[in-house]
Write an enzyme that holds these catalytic residues in place. Structure first.
Site, PDB file in Angstrom:
ATOM      1  N   PRO A   2       0.626  -0.691  -0.007  1.00 39.37           N
ATOM      2  CA  PRO A   2      -0.362   0.380  -0.339  1.00 39.37           C
ATOM      3  C   PRO A   2       1.122   1.171  -0.205  1.00 39.37           C
ATOM      4  O   PRO A   2       1.768   1.783   0.717  1.00 39.37           O
ATOM      5  CB  PRO A   2      -1.307  -0.056   1.160  1.00 39.37           C
ATOM      6  CG  PRO A   2      -0.474  -1.483   1.700  1.00 39.37           C
ATOM      7  CD  PRO A   2       0.661  -2.143   1.322  1.00 39.37           C
ATOM      8  N   GLU A   3       0.593   2.028  -1.282  1.00 35.07           N
ATOM      9  CA  GLU A   3       1.567   3.243  -0.811  1.00 35.07           C
ATOM     10  C   GLU A   3       0.127   4.323  -0.206  1.00 35.07           C
ATOM     11  O   GLU A   3      -0.797   4.209   0.131  1.00 35.07           O
ATOM     12  CB  GLU A   3       1.745   4.046  -2.518  1.00 35.07           C
ATOM     13  CG  GLU A   3       2.238   2.853  -3.261  1.00 35.07           C
ATOM     14  CD  GLU A   3       2.559   3.004  -4.259  1.00 35.07           C
ATOM     15  OE1 GLU A   3       3.200   4.306  -4.592  1.00 35.07           O
ATOM     16  OE2 GLU A   3       3.460   2.298  -5.109  1.00 35.07           O
ATOM     17  N   HIS A  91      -5.550 -15.589   9.079  1.00 35.38           N
ATOM     18  CA  HIS A  91      -4.360 -14.162   9.430  1.00 35.38           C
ATOM     19  C   HIS A  91      -4.741 -12.921   9.287  1.00 35.38           C
ATOM     20  O   HIS A  91      -4.286 -12.137  10.043  1.00 35.38           O
ATOM     21  CB  HIS A  91      -3.867 -13.766   8.186  1.00 35.38           C
ATOM     22  CG  HIS A  91      -2.695 -14.497   6.845  1.00 35.38           C
ATOM     23  ND1 HIS A  91      -1.803 -15.714   7.776  1.00 35.38           N
ATOM     24  CD2 HIS A  91      -3.075 -15.485   6.144  1.00 35.38           C
ATOM     25  CE1 HIS A  91      -2.032 -16.751   6.691  1.00 35.38           C
ATOM     26  NE2 HIS A  91      -2.862 -16.377   5.689  1.00 35.38           N
ATOM     27  N   ARG A 109       1.374 -11.919   5.441  1.00 34.55           N
ATOM     28  CA  ARG A 109       2.868 -12.093   5.134  1.00 34.55           C
ATOM     29  C   ARG A 109       3.772 -11.261   6.072  1.00 34.55           C
ATOM     30  O   ARG A 109       5.255 -11.878   6.037  1.00 34.55           O
ATOM     31  CB  ARG A 109       3.221 -11.502   3.779  1.00 34.55           C
ATOM     32  CG  ARG A 109       3.138 -12.060   2.456  1.00 34.55           C
ATOM     33  CD  ARG A 109       3.662 -11.571   1.200  1.00 34.55           C
ATOM     34  NE  ARG A 109       4.904 -12.116   1.119  1.00 34.55           N
ATOM     35  CZ  ARG A 109       5.450 -11.484   0.045  1.00 34.55           C
ATOM     36  NH1 ARG A 109       5.096 -10.955  -0.447  1.00 34.55           N
ATOM     37  NH2 ARG A 109       6.924 -11.685   0.394  1.00 34.55           N
TER      38      ARG A 109
END
Length: 270
Positions: A2-3, A91, A109
């Site tokens: 994500p930016e 997760h 991750r």
């Protein structure tokens, strides 16, 4: 990863938790990029979140004299859920339970992170960051002075968080296409006029992306579960061998720079 637009979208979406008190925090897996200090987070029970904002690609929940610093990493997302919901996704690592609902941090991750910090400007993840690209501080003159002697390719300079924050690979490609500047050019060859254009394009592209809710490629979804739709407006990113949307003649080229994919048009970007 994500930016800025994706993080800003998340911040806007979770504003409903500002002015609410934290009833509890459930930490199912503290083993993120840095291990979560579970004991410190328990001290926040019953305290009110006064404000939620963004710094660079980080989310800050301000709680009295402390802040919860959240980084989504490569695959992290925040999800809003009903307070009484027992629905669990694989997760889901951390749940913030508020008076009216809960906020869930999910990260397959586990490259994201979560810290309880004091003064944000002194924290090791924030203390060396450059200005926000949408602020007045970031303009062509600032950027020119910052990188005028640099041998780094202009795309790398634009992604360097010490120069300007929040711009990652997707938006660096899009900004340089909008500015008509080839991403491989050395920073020291960029003129003042071109720096002005880069700054203008950065503000333009990021504002459009925020309005569209960010870019959903593989992993990013907004906290309400909806996708970001800026992907349909991408001019060069992930469009290798497709015709340029500007000149309609050249095909978009894909190269590798610093282990990242770069996309540009040979005709439109010089």
């Amino acid at each position: 990863m994500p930016e800025l637009p994706e993080v800003e979208t998340s911040v806007q979406a979770i504003q409903e938790f500002a002015d609410q008190s934290l009833e509890s925090i459930e930490i199912y897996n503290p083993n993120l990029r840095w291990k979560v200090d579970s004991k410190s987070f328990k001290k926040l029970f019953g305290l009110k979140v006064n404000k939620i904002n963004r710094r660079a690609k980080y989310i800050l929940l301000h709680i009295e004299k402390s802040q919860i610093l959240i980084h989504l990493g490569m695959t992290g997302t925040l999800r809003i859920a009903n307070k009484k919901s027992n629905f669990y996704k694989k997760h889901d690592h951390i749940e913030f339970i508020f008076q009216k609902g809960k906020l869930i941090f999910n990260d397959p991750r586990r490259f994201g992170s979560m810290h309880l910090i004091g003064e944000p400007s002194k924290h090791f993840l924030l203390d060396k960051l450059g200005p926000e690209p949408l602020s007045r501080e970031f303009d062509g003159e600032y950027f020119f002075q910052k990188i005028k002697k640099s041998l780094s390719p202009i795309k790398n300079a634009l992604m360097n968080q010490q120069n300007v924050v929040g711009i990652g690979n997707i938006y660096a490609n899009e900004i340089l296409f909008d500015a008509r500047i080839r991403p491989t050019r050395k920073s020291k060859t960029i003129t003042k006029k071109e720096h002005n254009k880069i700054a203008e394009s950065a503000k333009k592209i990021l504002k459009i992306a925020i309005k569209a809710g960010g870019t959903t490629l593989k992993d990013f979804y907004k906290p309400d579960g909806n996708k970001g739709y800026f992907k349909i407006d991408l001019a060069v990113y992930d469009r290798a061998n497709e015709k340029c949307k500007n000149c309609k003649k050249e095909s978009i080229i894909r190269i590798i720079q610093s282990q990242r994919a770069t996309f540009y048009c040979r005709k439109c970007q010089t």
